[in-house]
Design a protein around this motif. Sequence first.
Motif, PDB file in Angstrom:
ATOM      1  N   ILE A  14       0.716  -1.117   0.111  1.00  0.00           N
ATOM      2  CA  ILE A  14      -0.041  -0.015  -0.050  1.00  0.00           C
ATOM      3  C   ILE A  14       0.767   1.303   0.047  1.00  0.00           C
ATOM      4  N   PRO A  15       0.596   2.306  -0.605  1.00  0.00           N
ATOM      5  CA  PRO A  15       1.416   3.425  -0.945  1.00  0.00           C
ATOM      6  C   PRO A  15       1.586   4.338   0.571  1.00  0.00           C
ATOM      7  N   GLU A  16       3.162   4.549   0.760  1.00  0.00           N
ATOM      8  CA  GLU A  16       3.281   5.162   1.840  1.00  0.00           C
ATOM      9  C   GLU A  16       2.403   6.304   2.283  1.00  0.00           C
ATOM     10  N   GLU A  17       2.067   7.255   1.425  1.00  0.00           N
ATOM     11  CA  GLU A  17       1.303   8.349   1.641  1.00  0.00           C
ATOM     12  C   GLU A  17      -0.104   7.934   2.152  1.00  0.00           C
ATOM     13  N   LEU A  18      -0.498   6.963   1.945  1.00  0.00           N
ATOM     14  CA  LEU A  18      -1.732   6.567   2.627  1.00  0.00           C
ATOM     15  C   LEU A  18      -1.689   5.621   3.865  1.00  0.00           C
ATOM     16  N   GLY A  19      -0.468   5.670   4.382  1.00  0.00           N
ATOM     17  CA  GLY A  19       0.100   4.846   5.786  1.00  0.00           C
ATOM     18  C   GLY A  19       0.283   3.515   5.517  1.00  0.00           C
ATOM     19  N   GLY A  20       0.650   3.070   4.322  1.00  0.00           N
ATOM     20  CA  GLY A  20       1.260   1.785   3.937  1.00  0.00           C
ATOM     21  C   GLY A  20       2.758   1.535   3.993  1.00  0.00           C
ATOM     22  N   VAL A  21       3.121   0.446   3.485  1.00  0.00           N
ATOM     23  CA  VAL A  21       4.473  -0.051   3.325  1.00  0.00           C
ATOM     24  C   VAL A  21       5.039  -0.223   1.956  1.00  0.00           C
ATOM     25  N   PRO A  22       5.545   0.561   1.190  1.00  0.00           N
ATOM     26  CA  PRO A  22       5.628  -0.019  -0.339  1.00  0.00           C
ATOM     27  C   PRO A  22       6.633  -0.973  -0.327  1.00  0.00           C
ATOM     28  N   CYS A  23       6.517  -1.945  -1.254  1.00  0.00           N
ATOM     29  CA  CYS A  23       7.551  -3.041  -1.582  1.00  0.00           C
ATOM     30  C   CYS A  23       7.218  -3.565  -3.090  1.00  0.00           C
ATOM     31  N   ASP A  24       8.202  -4.232  -3.479  1.00  0.00           N
ATOM     32  CA  ASP A  24       8.181  -4.767  -4.915  1.00  0.00           C
ATOM     33  C   ASP A  24       7.242  -6.100  -4.843  1.00  0.00           C
ATOM     34  N   ARG A  25       7.057  -6.479  -5.917  1.00  0.00           N
ATOM     35  CA  ARG A  25       5.930  -7.396  -5.999  1.00  0.00           C
ATOM     36  C   ARG A  25       6.590  -9.017  -5.602  1.00  0.00           C
ATOM     37  N   VAL A  26       8.145  -9.084  -5.850  1.00  0.00           N
ATOM     38  CA  VAL A  26       8.619 -10.391  -5.367  1.00  0.00           C
ATOM     39  C   VAL A  26       8.408 -10.442  -3.971  1.00  0.00           C
ATOM     40  N   THR A  27       8.333  -9.311  -3.150  1.00  0.00           N
ATOM     41  CA  THR A  27       8.354  -9.269  -1.653  1.00  0.00           C
ATOM     42  C   THR A  27       7.170  -9.741  -1.438  1.00  0.00           C
ATOM     43  N   LEU A  28       5.905  -9.268  -2.075  1.00  0.00           N
ATOM     44  CA  LEU A  28       4.626  -9.652  -1.804  1.00  0.00           C
ATOM     45  C   LEU A  28       4.458 -11.012  -1.831  1.00  0.00           C
ATOM     46  N   GLY A  29       4.923 -11.471  -3.106  1.00  0.00           N
ATOM     47  CA  GLY A  29       4.956 -13.044  -3.343  1.00  0.00           C
ATOM     48  C   GLY A  29       5.434 -13.734  -2.253  1.00  0.00           C
ATOM     49  N   ILE A  30       6.698 -13.421  -1.647  1.00  0.00           N
ATOM     50  CA  ILE A  30       7.192 -14.073  -0.508  1.00  0.00           C
ATOM     51  C   ILE A  30       6.222 -13.910   0.893  1.00  0.00           C
ATOM     52  N   LEU A  31       5.741 -12.816   1.075  1.00  0.00           N
ATOM     53  CA  LEU A  31       4.739 -12.345   2.117  1.00  0.00           C
ATOM     54  C   LEU A  31       3.551 -13.591   2.097  1.00  0.00           C
ATOM     55  N   THR A  32       3.170 -13.617   0.742  1.00  0.00           N
ATOM     56  CA  THR A  32       1.993 -14.507   0.442  1.00  0.00           C
ATOM     57  C   THR A  32       2.413 -15.917   0.645  1.00  0.00           C
ATOM     58  N   GLU A  33       3.416 -16.382  -0.024  1.00  0.00           N
ATOM     59  CA  GLU A  33       3.766 -17.731   0.135  1.00  0.00           C
ATOM     60  C   GLU A  33       3.922 -18.369   1.432  1.00  0.00           C
ATOM     61  N   GLU A  34       4.866 -17.533   2.469  1.00  0.00           N
ATOM     62  CA  GLU A  34       5.476 -17.966   3.411  1.00  0.00           C
ATOM     63  C   GLU A  34       4.125 -17.947   4.614  1.00  0.00           C
ATOM     64  N   PHE A  35       3.603 -16.800   4.302  1.00  0.00           N
ATOM     65  CA  PHE A  35       2.155 -16.963   5.380  1.00  0.00           C
ATOM     66  C   PHE A  35       1.384 -18.173   5.232  1.00  0.00           C
ATOM     67  N   ALA A  36       0.999 -18.325   3.819  1.00  0.00           N
ATOM     68  CA  ALA A  36       0.295 -19.697   3.586  1.00  0.00           C
ATOM     69  C   ALA A  36       0.855 -20.808   4.312  1.00  0.00           C
ATOM     70  N   HIS A  37       2.334 -20.942   4.088  1.00  0.00           N
ATOM     71  CA  HIS A  37       3.093 -22.208   4.356  1.00  0.00           C
ATOM     72  C   HIS A  37       3.164 -22.342   5.957  1.00  0.00           C
ATOM     73  N   CYS A  38       3.366 -21.138   6.666  1.00  0.00           N
ATOM     74  CA  CYS A  38       3.350 -21.425   8.041  1.00  0.00           C
ATOM     75  C   CYS A  38       2.019 -21.705   8.785  1.00  0.00           C
ATOM     76  N   ALA A  39       0.968 -21.001   8.066  1.00  0.00           N
ATOM     77  CA  ALA A  39      -0.469 -21.119   8.689  1.00  0.00           C
ATOM     78  C   ALA A  39      -1.136 -22.464   8.092  1.00  0.00           C
ATOM     79  N   GLY A  40      -0.551 -22.854   6.898  1.00  0.00           N
ATOM     80  CA  GLY A  40      -0.939 -24.099   6.540  1.00  0.00           C
ATOM     81  C   GLY A  40      -2.731 -24.103   6.116  1.00  0.00           C
ATOM     82  N   THR A  41      -3.092 -23.027   5.807  1.00  0.00           N
ATOM     83  CA  THR A  41      -4.441 -22.963   5.469  1.00  0.00           C
ATOM     84  C   THR A  41      -4.566 -21.566   4.467  1.00  0.00           C
ATOM     85  N   ILE A  42      -5.627 -21.303   3.691  1.00  0.00           N
ATOM     86  CA  ILE A  42      -6.131 -20.419   3.080  1.00  0.00           C
ATOM     87  C   ILE A  42      -6.748 -18.926   4.069  1.00  0.00           C
TER      88      ILE A  42
END
Length: 385
Positions: free
Chosen positions: A56-84
């Motif tokens: 989410i853009p920084e000017e809206l209170g978010g934390v900008p990041c590249d799409r590769v990092t968003l992929g890492i966040l999404t994959e690892e969270f599903a991996h650790c949680a073991g659920t959708i």
Amino acid sequence: MDFSLTDEQELLIESIQEFCERNLDEDKISAMFENHGMSDELIKAYLEAGFGLMGIPEELGGVPCDRVTLGILTEEFAHCAGTITPFLNNTLAMCDMIDFGSPEQVRMCMDAYLETGKPIFSLGFSEPGAGSDNASMTSVTRKQADGTYVLSGQKTWVTQGEVFPYVFVVSKDEDPSPENRSMSMWLVPLESEGLSTAPLEKRGQQIMPFCEMYFDDVVLTEDMRVGEEGAGFKNLMKNFEMERSLIVAQCLGCAQACMDDAAAYASDRIVFGKPIASYELIQQKLTDMEIALENTRNMLYKTLWKMDRGESIRIDSALLKRYGAMQCAWVCSEAVQIFGGLGYTTETRVGRIANDVRGMQIAGGTDEIMVYIAGRQLAKKYARK
């Protein structure tokens, strides 16, 4: 080619692992399945940990990041949680509003999101006769003499549609015929007169309730429009490539969790005096499962890397969604097979995960429509000059 993670990405993975250890053990996930949802406290904790602000853009209170990092966040969270979980849907919904909404609409939605960690709206895009084929949408909005609009039609597979106070709807302008590509987006209060819902029962993804929505001459006003009049179809297509990539990242994390469990079980399970991991048939399963995971992971991060570089991923995202969703669902199914009868019970999580991931072969575009999307482009790519 550099496959190494940055220090920030390594730290992100460690943070996700710590968060899931504290908040998402099997007992808590089972309770979420029974309750068809997550607690407000957990959703807010995800936001406060910074995960819900990424992308989410920084000017809206978010934390900008590249799409590769968003992929890492999404994959690892599903991996650790073991659920959708609903977290990816929440982020994608907010990104849609940020991309298309007016400054006033974006600010209203972001204020609520920053307070609760939840969007205030669900996404009403699919219809019973128009899933991947958006041109066949029949929900229609017609302008009235007094300047208001009347919305009629039906939406289905609305994720958390009965939970949030608004629904973000796409409907055709004036004419519901397939030839009409003029569509508009609207932010509609759930309590609007003429709007009703019905829950949808499904075999997986029980943390996220789905519903159908019916619009019976729901009156809309101009300030409820999101984006330009007639631009809804173009806007709808804009974010599909990223959505499909992150859907595969979610599938991949869940399939990796199944691989973790199945490989460990194969070493522990004794049959005829030996661990089943010593038998060639089980070794072949584990080998082919690992290949499927590695291939999906390589395709995923190459696609996101190309997107970060501003390159077209029209073909890549369709190939990724086609291959990745199918292969991850297969890995989960093979994990159930390795567990045998135990995998078909509720005593292990592999069966639950397999049900969750199977739905991802449909979400964001079916396996079959990905062939249609990629196939047309591949014919052009390899055409003789």
